[in-house]
Design an enzyme around this catalytic site. Sequence first.
Site, short mmCIF file in Angstrom:
data_model
loop_
_atom_site.label_atom_id
_atom_site.label_comp_id
_atom_site.label_asym_id
_atom_site.label_seq_id
_atom_site.Cartn_x
_atom_site.Cartn_y
_atom_site.Cartn_z
N GLU A 93 0.86 -1.18 0.00
CA GLU A 93 0.00 0.00 0.00
C GLU A 93 0.89 1.23 0.00
OE1 GLU A 93 -3.64 2.02 2.59
OE2 GLU A 93 -2.28 0.60 3.54
N ARG A 122 4.42 -13.80 10.18
CA ARG A 122 4.89 -12.43 10.11
C ARG A 122 6.21 -12.29 10.87
NH1 ARG A 122 1.55 -6.92 11.70
NH2 ARG A 122 3.36 -5.60 12.08
N LYS A 131 3.04 1.62 11.11
CA LYS A 131 3.30 2.89 10.43
C LYS A 131 2.86 4.07 11.28
CE LYS A 131 2.64 0.98 5.76
NZ LYS A 131 1.78 0.99 4.56
#
Length: 740
Positions: free
Chosen positions: A196, A416, A426
């Site tokens: 993204e 992950r 973020k």
Amino acid sequence: MADITLTLSPTATPFPWAALITAYYVSANVKFDVDAAAPSLKTKASTVTDLEAILGELSPLVAQGDSTKQASFVSLAKSLPTVTAYPEVVGALDNLDDHFAYRTFLVGHSITVADLWVWSSLKGNIQALGVLKRNQHVHLSRWYSYIESLPSTQAATTALNDARATKAKSSKTASSFALGLPGAVEGQVVTRFPPEPSGYLHIGHTKAAILNQYFAAMYKGKLLIRFDDTNPAKEKAQFETTILEDLKLLDIKGDSLSHTSDYFKELHEYCVQLLKSGKGYADDTDQMQMRQERMDGIASKRRDSSPEDNLKIFEQMTSGDPAAQGWCIRAKISVDDPNKALRDPVVYRMNLQPHHRTGDKWKVYPTYDFACPIVDSIEGVTHALRTNEYRDRNPQYDWMQEALGLRKTTIWDFSRVNFVYTLLSKRKLLWFVQQGLVQGWDDPRFPTVRGIRRRGLTIEALKQYMLSQGPSQATIMLEWDSIWALNKKIIDPIAPRYWAIEKKDLVKVTLEGQSSVEAKVQPLHKKNPDVGEKTTVYGPEIYLDQEDGASFDDNEEITLMDWGNAIVKSKTKSASGTIESIVMTLHLSGDFKKTKKKITWLAAPSDAHPLVPVTLIDYDYLISKKKLEEDDDVKDFVTPQTEFRTPAFSDANILKVKKGDIIQFERKGYFICDRAAEDGKEAEFVKIPDGKAASLASKAAGAGGAVPPEKVDVVPKAKGGAKGGWGKSGPPSAAKSPAN
């Protein structure tokens, strides 16, 4: 050697490392055959199948050393694989470490069969490798790393890994990383990496990017890079540029580049199809209420609206009609499925904010969960690699493709990557930027690709580490030590060596026996002449670190590195006990093997040979807690001081070092040049962790509130502080200088 071919199975146990490494060293042909019952060596004269006989055939092709000494080490190589008792393993490694204290190779001055075979025996002994990883055998580890770094050794291990991967992907029941992708067909596999464009790539993203590229290459397929740009409120064109730059840094190249926004028209049409078929509905339930109803398994009041009413509202949403504000489109999957991801998820939302690519053309945008399975199918993706945090949403992904009659995509998930004392959010990373606690998104303390590269982590180390994680599904917190230790193995054989002396309380030494200033050419790397040369200046006055000067006893004989021995005659101390000056007498005929201290030094500056000021920078973790919980406020766990700057001097050789170059300041560690000495600016070097952590806990754990770096009173690290991890430093102390 075209007339010699070694054949062996890549899955043989125990694996015949000595045969493989020697064959590659002498440039023999090597063939991997999973059906080979035993290794075999084919020459013009015969075919040999006994391992010892194979080694006997290859041995004469390698440089020979003293026959007696070589024979004893060959005998050791044969016995090492059978040594399993811990005390015996340690004893054998201790003996080898002592042997390498003053030697480069086992026998003579070049690589012999002894080196190749002993290295191979260690490689195949899990216990021995475990002991070596403790970094207690520095001389043996240096030799082991050198043999491992040889082009022939690298080629051999790469070929073996490739052969094992080829074997793995042929397995029809495989569903893990080690066994390849399920249902994969060579030449037809298509993977995708869909970032993204709302921030910078971090180390967590790199695993997905690297695995996608790995499998695409493994099956001779394609890798697609697709920007998931479905949220105009978060995304910016500038992030697309930085992400592509980061992928280039990682040496990841897609076969095509696309955007989800390229398919907004098709996605809109699929949403209309969903509504017409009664598999979706428009809903204006308040967000908080909708969340609670989904949690409690309660149907929305709009769930049974007619397709005609739903389509009418979707048309209003699409046109940006104010009357449609607050409405969304939901997939009609289930009200009370045990998997809450299937409880009528939202698939389309109204958003009047302009999109960075399509402007104000669209007023509605698909969610990731709706767009991803559709675009994957349209673009021909065969295998969608996702972290297992999406596992509950995998049935939702499958439902979307089935409900819309799309070609199915196989999902392959993996764990992950999470590291201790590290934030990957973020939002939280942005907070550090906004508070001025870091220099920016490329700060060496940040886990962004730019940050870790600026800290000195090589792309090769990053790739090897991520691939080594394999198919693990366990969600664990990884320590940084392993990845930095791997990085050290890569940089040590090629990092040029320099010296630096800390400015604070440096000690001036008068050398009796040296009357003039002279310069000599020395190698930048004693084990790798290809690295280049440097000029070392010798003179009657030299500088030492305070810590070294304070450690000397009267009349102690020490070794000045790259010079020879000297005897301490007298020391002058200040009122506070700091060593101010020392008088030594050169004793160049002394035996350096008998001295306990090998010291780095710099000749006092002159017009012809000036010293160059540099700054050595070390870092601590940004947060003081290993893992932040969901309800933790990051503000409560900010490490009060994370940057430690040490002013120092180096010699003029350092002026040749460019930004981004990785070097070693001997006895201080590995560093990456963050700013070169040019345009009147002082050079700055960031310390690269080497994996030798004294402790896995942050030294600032439990400390007070946040203090911006520019407001911190910079103090050096205390002696004995941790040297590894993600830049863990010792506790601040104004009284002691950093440990070497």
